[in-house]
Design a protein around this motif. Structure first.
Motif, PDB file in Angstrom:
ATOM      1  N   LEU A   1       0.803  -1.214   0.000  1.00  0.00           N
ATOM      2  CA  LEU A   1       0.000   0.000   0.000  1.00  0.00           C
ATOM      3  C   LEU A   1       0.839   1.268   0.000  1.00  0.00           C
ATOM      4  O   LEU A   1       0.424   2.288  -0.526  1.00  0.00           O
ATOM      5  N   GLN A   2       2.015   1.240   0.562  1.00  0.00           N
ATOM      6  CA  GLN A   2       2.827   2.447   0.589  1.00  0.00           C
ATOM      7  C   GLN A   2       3.329   2.814  -0.798  1.00  0.00           C
ATOM      8  O   GLN A   2       3.599   3.972  -1.070  1.00  0.00           O
ATOM      9  N   SER A   3       3.466   1.841  -1.680  1.00  0.00           N
ATOM     10  CA  SER A   3       3.947   2.140  -3.028  1.00  0.00           C
ATOM     11  C   SER A   3       2.800   2.235  -4.039  1.00  0.00           C
ATOM     12  O   SER A   3       3.030   2.440  -5.207  1.00  0.00           O
TER      13      SER A   3
ATOM     14  N   PHE B   1      -7.828  -7.868  -6.283  1.00  0.00           N
ATOM     15  CA  PHE B   1      -9.072  -7.535  -5.578  1.00  0.00           C
ATOM     16  C   PHE B   1      -9.067  -8.126  -4.166  1.00  0.00           C
ATOM     17  O   PHE B   1      -9.428  -7.444  -3.213  1.00  0.00           O
ATOM     18  N   ARG B   2      -8.660  -9.383  -4.039  1.00  0.00           N
ATOM     19  CA  ARG B   2      -8.621 -10.039  -2.722  1.00  0.00           C
ATOM     20  C   ARG B   2      -7.660  -9.325  -1.771  1.00  0.00           C
ATOM     21  O   ARG B   2      -7.997  -9.060  -0.626  1.00  0.00           O
ATOM     22  N   GLU B   3      -6.461  -9.047  -2.251  1.00  0.00           N
ATOM     23  CA  GLU B   3      -5.448  -8.396  -1.425  1.00  0.00           C
ATOM     24  C   GLU B   3      -5.926  -7.033  -0.954  1.00  0.00           C
ATOM     25  O   GLU B   3      -5.826  -6.709   0.219  1.00  0.00           O
TER      26      GLU B   3
ATOM     27  N   LYS C   1      -8.838  -6.819   1.707  1.00  0.00           N
ATOM     28  CA  LYS C   1      -8.486  -7.120   3.097  1.00  0.00           C
ATOM     29  C   LYS C   1      -8.348  -5.849   3.929  1.00  0.00           C
ATOM     30  O   LYS C   1      -8.605  -5.856   5.121  1.00  0.00           O
ATOM     31  N   TYR C   2      -7.958  -4.755   3.302  1.00  0.00           N
ATOM     32  CA  TYR C   2      -7.717  -3.514   4.022  1.00  0.00           C
ATOM     33  C   TYR C   2      -8.973  -2.668   4.198  1.00  0.00           C
ATOM     34  O   TYR C   2      -8.974  -1.714   4.964  1.00  0.00           O
ATOM     35  N   GLY C   3     -10.033  -2.984   3.469  1.00  0.00           N
ATOM     36  CA  GLY C   3     -11.288  -2.255   3.593  1.00  0.00           C
ATOM     37  C   GLY C   3     -11.214  -0.802   3.151  1.00  0.00           C
ATOM     38  O   GLY C   3     -11.948   0.046   3.654  1.00  0.00           O
TER      39      GLY C   3
END
Length: 69
Positions: free
Chosen positions: A4-6, A18-20, A23-25
């Motif tokens: 997510l940071q990149s 999509f799955r990955e 997970k973070y909502g």
């Protein structure tokens, strides 16, 4: 796996993406290239090979682009 940071304006393309991300909502943007604008922004609720649902609206995965903002 998504880092997510990149991730800045990256695309969600595969089911794995999509799955990955789900997970973070976090919300996604739905961009329509035919209209040249964002047509939805919100949580990714459900998806299958053909469609994805964002904010209760179903989008054809082959006709729009799902973006991480």
């Amino acid at each position: 796996m998504l880092d997510l940071q990149s991730q800045h304006n990256q695309f969600l393309v595969t089911d794995e993406d999509f799955r990955e991300f789900n997970k973070y909502g976090l919300p996604v943007a739905v961009f329509c290239p035919n209209k040249c604008k964002t047509v939805a922004f919100g949580l990714l609720q459900k998806w299958n090979v053909e469609h994805a649902i964002v904010n209760g609206k179903k989008f054809d995965r082959n006709k729009v682009v799902f973006l991480i903002k």
